[in-house]
Structure formats: structure tokens, C-alpha cells
Scaffold this active site. Structure first.
Site, PDB file in Angstrom:
ATOM      1  N   HIS A  92      -1.350  46.582  -1.375  1.00 50.76           N
ATOM      2  CA  HIS A  92      -0.300  46.510  -1.499  1.00 50.76           C
ATOM      3  C   HIS A  92       0.793  45.591  -0.641  1.00 50.76           C
ATOM      4  CE1 HIS A  92      -0.464  50.142   0.224  1.00 50.76           C
ATOM      5  NE2 HIS A  92       1.348  50.001   1.087  1.00 50.76           N
ATOM      6  N   ASP A 228      -7.619  49.507  -2.862  1.00 55.15           N
ATOM      7  CA  ASP A 228      -6.314  48.988  -1.862  1.00 55.15           C
ATOM      8  C   ASP A 228      -6.517  47.681  -1.441  1.00 55.15           C
ATOM      9  OD1 ASP A 228      -3.622  48.130  -1.319  1.00 55.15           O
ATOM     10  OD2 ASP A 228      -2.764  50.068  -1.551  1.00 55.15           O
ATOM     11  N   SER A 652      -0.597  51.756   6.976  1.00 54.76           N
ATOM     12  CA  SER A 652      -1.378  51.448   5.544  1.00 54.76           C
ATOM     13  C   SER A 652      -1.865  49.688   5.764  1.00 54.76           C
ATOM     14  CB  SER A 652      -0.259  50.810   4.366  1.00 54.76           C
ATOM     15  OG  SER A 652       0.180  51.382   3.211  1.00 54.76           O
TER      16      SER A 652
HETATM   17  N1  ARG Z   1       2.543  55.206  -1.636  1.00 55.91           N
HETATM   18  C1  ARG Z   1       2.089  53.489  -0.326  1.00 55.91           C
HETATM   19  C2  ARG Z   1       3.097  53.449   0.141  1.00 55.91           C
HETATM   20  O1  ARG Z   1       3.799  54.840   0.547  1.00 55.91           O
HETATM   21  C3  ARG Z   1       1.510  52.792  -1.492  1.00 55.91           C
HETATM   22  C4  ARG Z   1       2.377  52.461  -2.256  1.00 55.91           C
HETATM   23  C5  ARG Z   1       2.425  51.111  -3.600  1.00 55.91           C
HETATM   24  N2  ARG Z   1       1.539  51.368  -4.669  1.00 55.91           N
HETATM   25  C6  ARG Z   1       2.493  51.272  -5.521  1.00 55.91           C
HETATM   26  N3  ARG Z   1       1.124  52.037  -6.635  1.00 55.91           N
HETATM   27  N4  ARG Z   1       3.703  51.880  -6.093  1.00 55.91           N
HETATM   28  O2  ARG Z   1       2.997  52.133   1.194  1.00 55.91           O
HETATM   29  N1  GLU Z   2       1.362  52.897   1.686  1.00 58.94           N
HETATM   30  C1  GLU Z   2       2.367  53.422   2.976  1.00 58.94           C
HETATM   31  C2  GLU Z   2       1.985  52.592   3.607  1.00 58.94           C
HETATM   32  O1  GLU Z   2       2.393  51.188   2.967  1.00 58.94           O
HETATM   33  C3  GLU Z   2       0.825  54.876   3.907  1.00 58.94           C
HETATM   34  C4  GLU Z   2       0.992  55.580   3.132  1.00 58.94           C
HETATM   35  C5  GLU Z   2       2.105  56.628   3.710  1.00 58.94           C
HETATM   36  O2  GLU Z   2       3.050  56.800   3.817  1.00 58.94           O
HETATM   37  O3  GLU Z   2       1.678  57.601   4.872  1.00 58.94           O
HETATM   38  O4  GLU Z   2       2.125  52.774   5.138  1.00 58.94           O
END
Ligand code: ARG
Ligand code: GLU
Length: 717
Positions: A92, A228, A652
Site C-alpha cells: 500500500h 502487504d 507502515s
Molecule cells: N490501515 C492501513 C494504514 O493505515 C492500511 C491501509 C491500506 N489498506 C487498505 N485496505 N485501505 O495505512
Molecule cells: N497502515 C498504516 C500506515 O500506513 C499503519 C497502521 C497504523 O496506523 O498503525 O502507516
């Protein structure tokens, strides 16, 4: 159980004796504050092994991903895993890069991409990779020039100018770049000096059905089965120094890179995360948490729920709309889901009550400390003044300028053309707009956006008192039929079709500007913008400045009140270390989660008819053949695992390391029940989610057939 958890939290807030595992620590200070604790918990390296400026250390293998123009604003973390500049991060994090190289013939987003040799690696202009060279505490240099009683503006002005001088001095005559940031709410300052690379290439990415498996359905959730990850390579000039893209560049040779441990992990193992967390707010007062959970978040959630309902319905109806809106919906859904978890978590752990207790205690202590007297009252008054403003702000941005896309488009075109008229740069304006409009309509569905506009106008009018509603938004209310009103706007506006838009901006000249300004959608956008600029922002920003000042005093007071407690600074997009242990958790009464998931779990989720759960055939085949290679634990291929490292957005792609500093996973998310850790961390329930490095190796080797990349890595089996 619940009672016990909140008791721990209260104890932590009141006394400062937290059950560690909480915190994002400054690497250059590990030696002073953390290393003993880390070693007691199983870490087998020294503070110098992690951070050293005279010899290679782990820090040389961790990078911040940024963009040209804002290289210090790290949107993700990455780590070197070979002597030849090979870097891993999340899928991502590279999503935009992968998308930009994708076309109908080469759909890398759908099918994945693997360079068979280096010459096939794909350049990503605009992406930067920063490697920290050193850090320096510059608190004294700055503070010595700031006497008490300076106006806030004067104070900020001086901080900026001194920082500028120090940054220049630190990097003069080198190709390094320095950045000074406030820490501990502006009570301390540290400078980070970076080497920033600009030739960053895509070496490989799995199919989205692996890299984004579970999609938004599983996002923020455990158990999780997302692969991921993606693979980049950093290039440098012939002296191994940063340079813009050139065919002559060579793979960068980092001072150090992570060895990979394929030896497996078990419950309770020491683990550490080294990366660039973006923002946390651990020291907010109770009034802030109340406003966040009762006003700000609920309205933002309501607005996004309405948007998502429209988008999801449209995507279910048409495959074309799904392609156009998948990334947009993911963007809207990500924070939407997190805010909901945050509210739940803050309630469950009684954060407001805990903070109130802390504030009462503080008030008693502050009676003898003049500088800190009355701060809770001032917080109360400031947040009271802020409430209407922040609500209006949420609507003007979320439901207004960033609501229906056509509103944002009109606003962008207007501002571009008006600048062109002012500066006489018609040619550039025409070309720029032409491209922008093409890109906009490529992923646009008029019908969907029209319905979103109707919903936005409805919510705006339903949830705000009239005095906070911009004039053009209020007009919709009088018609009593928002769908009808939105349809009229779309019919009369030239922004609803690419042809219309081309006609309207015409030659980027004054005539075009007059036409644009008369367009009903521009009028709506301008009305919201003007309201924002004149009615909301001046006072809101003044309040934010005052709050920032109180936050500095508040944290200084807390630290003075609890001299024995070791505080950590809120995340600020600078390099940090978090450490804790691998382990499952109990999300609710009667439920227990184990700490890892497996490939079998992926197969159990296989539902070809559901977009988020459609597994690539290659993966099904490998599973059927049981061709797992050495990538197993108890006969299963492990996929993801959880640990209680304190992380946030920006982490991330961060390396998840074991007690020897070897790479065991790549961080990519947090578990929903614990996302309130941005404001209150709890070791019992806060979990970071990582993809197991063995799954990464398995996918590269067995599914993608890119095993040649493994030859560059040092894998400990
Ligand atoms: N929750 C994770 C973050 O905050 C992954 C986001 C990307 N994935 C998704 N299914 N939208 O970045
Ligand atoms: N998916 C998040 C990021 O892109 C990390 C998840 C979080 O917020 O800890 O940094």
C-alpha cells in the site's frame, strides 16, 4: 479483566509507572533511557548496534519514504535487505507507483510485477528515500534565544530562523539535508541530518489479490491475511551518493542492511520496530478527547458513511465504476474505520475519566507552581470556543471542498485560471488543466458524484445551525429535495463533463475566468471557501496556536511533576524505536486471538465472487501442490503476526526485528480494538500487525517466480 486493564491505565497516567512496551523512543537516546529495559526483555544487541554515527548500525538500514518537495514528511518506512540497495516496504506504500506503471496491457496492479533483471526495474520520479546520517539535540541552541514571555508569533518566528541557520550550518558544503523538529510539545528540539536519494525503482510487487488481500473488509482487523509488501531498489551515482534518475546510476550500497531470520517466532518473543511514525497525541487534555469523541470524529464518520454508501452501491452495480472508485473508496474508508475504532477504544479505557483524574492531581500540584496554574480552566475555555468552529470546519472540508469531487474540481480550475490571468502563463495553464481534467474524468462517474453531492448538501444542512452554513449550501435546503437540487446543479454546470470543462476554461484567460466564476458549482465551491477563510479559519487557527502553547506548558508541567518518569515524545515523522513482544490478545470478553495466521486461513477465505477475497490462481496451485519450500512453521506457511509495539501511521513498511536485530516481518497495520493508542496506549489490547517475512520470501520465490532476488539477501534459516 476490563476493570483490571483500566486500573493499569489509571496507574500509568497517575504515577507514570507504565507497563513499558508503550512508547516511541528516540534512537540516539536509547543508551540513556531504554537499552537496559530492552535487554532485560530479551534484546541481545547494544544501543550502539542500533544507533551509532561513527560506524555502521541498524539505523543505516532504515529509510523514510517521501516525495520531492516534502522529503521529510515520510509517508511510509522501508528497509534495506541487500548490499545492493534492495528495499522492502508495504504494497500500500508503493500503490501509487505500481498504479502509475499499470495500463490495460500491463496491469501490474492486478497481476503483480517482477523485474527479471535490474534493467527492467521501473523508475519513480518524485519519490525520495532518506537515510538518517545523524541526530543532534539542538534544544539549548534554540531555547537560549527564547526568553519567557515572548508572544507566540515572535517565538515561532525565532524558532524558524534559528532552525534555518542551524540546518544550513550542519549541511554546508555537503549533499546532506537537515531538518529540525520540535519534540515534547515544543519543549525540546532535535535535528535530523539525512542523505536523500532520488532514484528509486520498483523491483517487484505481488498481485493486489495478495498485496491487498482482504481489502477494506479486513483493513485494521485481526485475524489478517494480507501480503502487504513490495520491493524497491535505490540507485546512486558512481560515488554511491544521491543523484536524480540516470541510466548510469548503480544500485546504492547501504552502510548496513537487515539480515532476514526465517527461523520463526513464538509468543512472548522480544520484538522491535524501527521506523517513521507520523503523528500521535498522547498528552491531550480530557477536553480534547471529549471533543474528538463526541463532536469531531462522529461528524467526520457520518459524512464518510454517506459517501461510502453511495460509492459502494455504485461499485457493486458496475465493474467499471469499481475500477474507477476502488482506490478512492479505500482512501475514504481507511480513516473512517480507524476513527470508529478510536472512539470505541477511548470509551472502553475510560480515557476521559482517567485524564480528568490526572488533571485534578495536576491542579493540586500546580498550586505551588505559578507557571502551571489554571491550565485546565484555560483548556476548558479554549475547547468550548473551538467546538462550533471545528464542527463547521469538518463540514466545510469533508462535506464541502472535499465532498463531491466536482466541487474540488471547480475550485482547482478556478484557482489555476485565476493565477494564469494574474501571472500571464496561459500556455502552461492550458496544458496543465488539460492533463488534470483528463486524469480527473478517467476515474469519474457523474451519476455517483451527483448522488454524493446530494448527500453532502443534505448532511450539511441537517447537522449544522444556519449560522454555520455557507450561503450557497443553505440554498439547497429551501428546495427540500436535495437530489433534485444536485441534479439541477449538474445540469447547469460545465464541470460535469470533460467537454464542458474544456469549453469553460477555454484559453485560461479573463473571459474563461468570468465564465468559470458564473458556473453554479464554482459558486458553491467559492461560497464554502470564503466561509472557511473568513468565518472559520481566523479564529480556529488562533485557538489552535493558543492550544499549542498550552500543550507545551502542560507537558513541561507533567514532566516536572513526575521527575522519575521517563516520557517519550509524540510521533513527529522522525525515526523512532518501539519495542515489545509477540503475542495474541483478547478483543472482547470470551474471545482470544492467537498471534499468527497461515496460508490455510487464506484458502479458507477464498471467495472468487467477492472482490476482496479472490485469490490468484497461482497461489491456489502452489497450495494444492503443497510446494511450501522452507517457509513453514508447524507445516504451515505463516502469513501475518501481531505484537504489542507502539506504532502509528507512517510505521507502515517498518522493519519488525527480533532480539538479534534480524528482520522477521514488515509492519503494515494496527488491530482495530487498539487504534486509540494514538491517544492512549494499552499493552493488553494494542497490537501492530506485520506480514511474516517468510510469507514475503514464499511469495517472491514460489508464487512470483522471482527467486533470483533471494540470492542478494542474507537469510538465516
Ligand atoms: N490501515 C492501513 C494504514 O493505515 C492500511 C491501509 C491500506 N489498506 C487498505 N485496505 N485501505 O495505512
Ligand atoms: N497502515 C498504516 C500506515 O500506513 C499503519 C497502521 C497504523 O496506523 O498503525 O502507516
Amino acid at each position: 479483566m476490563k476493570k483490571w486493564i483500566s486500573f493499569v491505565s489509571v496507574l500509568c497516567l497517575l504515577t507514570g509507572y507504565c507497563q513499558a512496551d508503550e512508547g516511541m523512543w528516540i534512537p540516539m537516546l536509547l543508551k540513556k533511557y531504554n537499552i537496559e529495559d530492552m535487554q532485560k526483555k530479551g534484546f541481545r544487541l547494544t544501543a550502539e548496534d542500533v544507533y551509532d554515527i561513527n560506524k555502521a548500525s541498524l539505523k543505516d538500514a532504515v529509510v523514510g519514504l517521501g516525495r520531492e518537495g516534502s522529503p521529510f514528511h515520510h509517508f511510509c518506512t522501508g528497509e534495506f535487505i541487500s548490499a545492493e540497495g534492495l528495499l522492502v516496504t508495504n504494497h500500500h506504500c508503493s500503490f501509487d507507483m505500481i498504479q502509475s506503471h499499470s495500463s490495460l496491457e500491463h496491469n501490474y496492479l492486478r497481476d503483480g510485477f517482477w523485474a527479471r533483471e535490474r534493467s527492467e526495474e521501473l523508475a519513480n520520479p518524485g519519490i525520495t528515500v532518506s537515510v538518517l546520517v545523524r541526530m543532534e539535540d539542538v534544544t539549548e541552541q534554540i531555547m537560549s534565544q527564547l526568553e519567557e514571555g515572548l508572544s507566540m508569533q515572535e517565538r515561532n518566528r525565532r524558532i524558524d530562523s534559528i532552525s534555518g541557520v542551524l540546518e544550513r550550518r550542519a549541511t554546508e558544503g555537503s549533499n546532506l539535508q537537515a531538518n529540525i523538529r520540535p519534540y515534547f510539545n515544543g519543549n525540546q528540539f532535535f535535528m535530523s541530518v539525512f542523505r536523500i536519494f532520488r532514484d528509486v525503482r520498483l523491483a517487484g510487487a505481488p498481485a493486489s489479490a495478495i498485496g491487498k488481500f482482504g481489502g477494506d473488509t479486513d483493513n485494521w482487523m485481526w485475524p489478517r491475511h494480507t501480503g502487504d509488501f513490495s520491493v524497491l531498489r535505490v540507485y546512486a551515482d558512481e560515488n554511491n551518493e544521491p543523484a536524480g534518475y540516470s541510466e548510469k546510476n548503480r544500485p546504492y550500497r547501504p552502510a548496513s542492511f537487515f539480515k532476514i531470520s526465517a527461523q520463526g517466532i513464538k509468543e512472548g518473543d522480544f520484538t522491535m520496530i524501527f521506523g517513521y511514525p507520523g503523528t500521535t497525541n498522547e498528552y491531550l487534555p480530557s477536553h480534547a478527547i471529549r471533543q474528538l469523541t463526541e463532536v469531531e470524529n462522529p461528524h467526520k464518520i457520518a459524512i464518510r458513511t454517506a459517501k461510502l454508501n453511495v460509492m459502494n452501491e455504485a461499485m457493486d452495480r458496475s465493474e467499471l465504476t469499481r475500477i474507477k472508485y476502488a482506490a478512492k473508496a479505500a482512501g475514504v474508508a481507511n480513516a473512517w474505520k480507524k476513527w470508529q475504532g478510536e472512539i470505541k477504544g477511548l470509551k472502553r479505557f475510560h480515557t476521559i475519566g482517567n485524564k480528568e483524574k490526572q488533571e485534578a492531581e495536576f491542579a493540586k500540584w500546580a498550586e505551588g507552581h505559578k507557571r502551571y496554574e489554571g491550565i485546565t480552566e484555560r483548556y476548558r475555555d479554549l475547547y468550548a470556543r473551538r467546538e462550533n468552529l471545528i464542527r463547521a470546519y469538518v463540514y466545510a472540508s469533508e462535506a464541502g471542498l472535499r465532498g463531491a469531487e466536482i466541487v474540488g474540481l471547480a475550485e482547482k480550475v478556478r484557482s489555476r485560471v485565476s493565477k494564469s490571468v494574474e501571472k500571464k502563463e496561459q500556455a502552461a495553464c492550458k496544458e496543465g488543466l488539460h492533463q488534470e481534467i483528463a486524469a480527473f474524468f478517467k476515474n469519474y462517474d457523474v451519476e455517483t458524484d451527483r448522488r454524493i453531492l446530494a448527500e453532502m448538501l443534505r448532511l450539511y444542512n441537517a447537522n449544522l445551525p444556519a449560522e454555520w452554513i455557507p450561503e450557497e449550501v443553505g440554498k439547497a435546503r429551501q428546495t427540500e429535495d436535495y437530489g433534485q437540487y444536485a441534479a439541477e446543479l449538474f445540469k447547469k454546470s460545465s464541470f460535469a463533463t470533460p467537454q464542458g470543462a474544456e469549453v469553460v476554461w477555454g484559453d485560461c484567460d479573463e473571459k474563461a475566468l468570468r465564465r468559470i466564476e458564473k458556473d453554479p458549482v464554482t459558486r458553491l465551491a467559492s461560497s464554502i471557501r470564503e466561509f472557511m477563510l473568513h468565518r472559520i479559519l481566523p479564529e480556529l487557527m488562533e485557538i489552535e496556536r493558543e492550544l499549542k502553547n498550552e500543550n507545551r506548558i502542560w507537558l513541561a508541567g507533567l514532566m516536572e511533576m513526575n521527575p522519575e518518569k521517563v516520557y517519550y515524545a509524540d510521533a513527529n515523522s522522525t525515526l523512532r524505536v518501539a519495542y515489545g513482544k509477540v503475542g495474541g490478545y483478547s478483543p472482547a470478553d470470551g474471545v482470544n486471538y492467537t498471534y499468527y495466521t497461515t496460508l490455510t486461513g487464506i484458502m479458507e477465505k477464498d471467495r472468487p465472487e467477492i472482490y476482496d477475497y479472490n485469490i490468484p490462481q497461482a497461489l491456489r496451485d502452489v497450495y494444492a501442490r503443497k510446494d511450501f519450500g522452507p517457509y513453514t512453521q508447524n507445516g504451515e506457511v505463516p502469513v501475518c503476526f501481531v505484537a504489542n509495539n507502539h506504532t502509528t501511521g507512517g510505521n507502515s513498511g517498518s522493519p519488525v526485528l527480533n532480539a538479534d536485530g534480524h528482520l522477521i516481518g514488515i509492519n503494515f497495520d494496527r488491530a482495530w480494538e487498539g487504534v486509540m493508542s494514538d491517544m492512549q496506549y494499552d499493552p493488553e489490547i494494542c497490537r501492530n500487525i506485520a506480514v511474516d517475512i517468510r510469507y514475503v520470501l514464499f511469495v517472491i520465490d514460489k508464487v512470483a517466480g522471482a527467486g533470483h532476488l533471494l540470492n542478494e539477501m542474507e537469510i538465516i534459516r
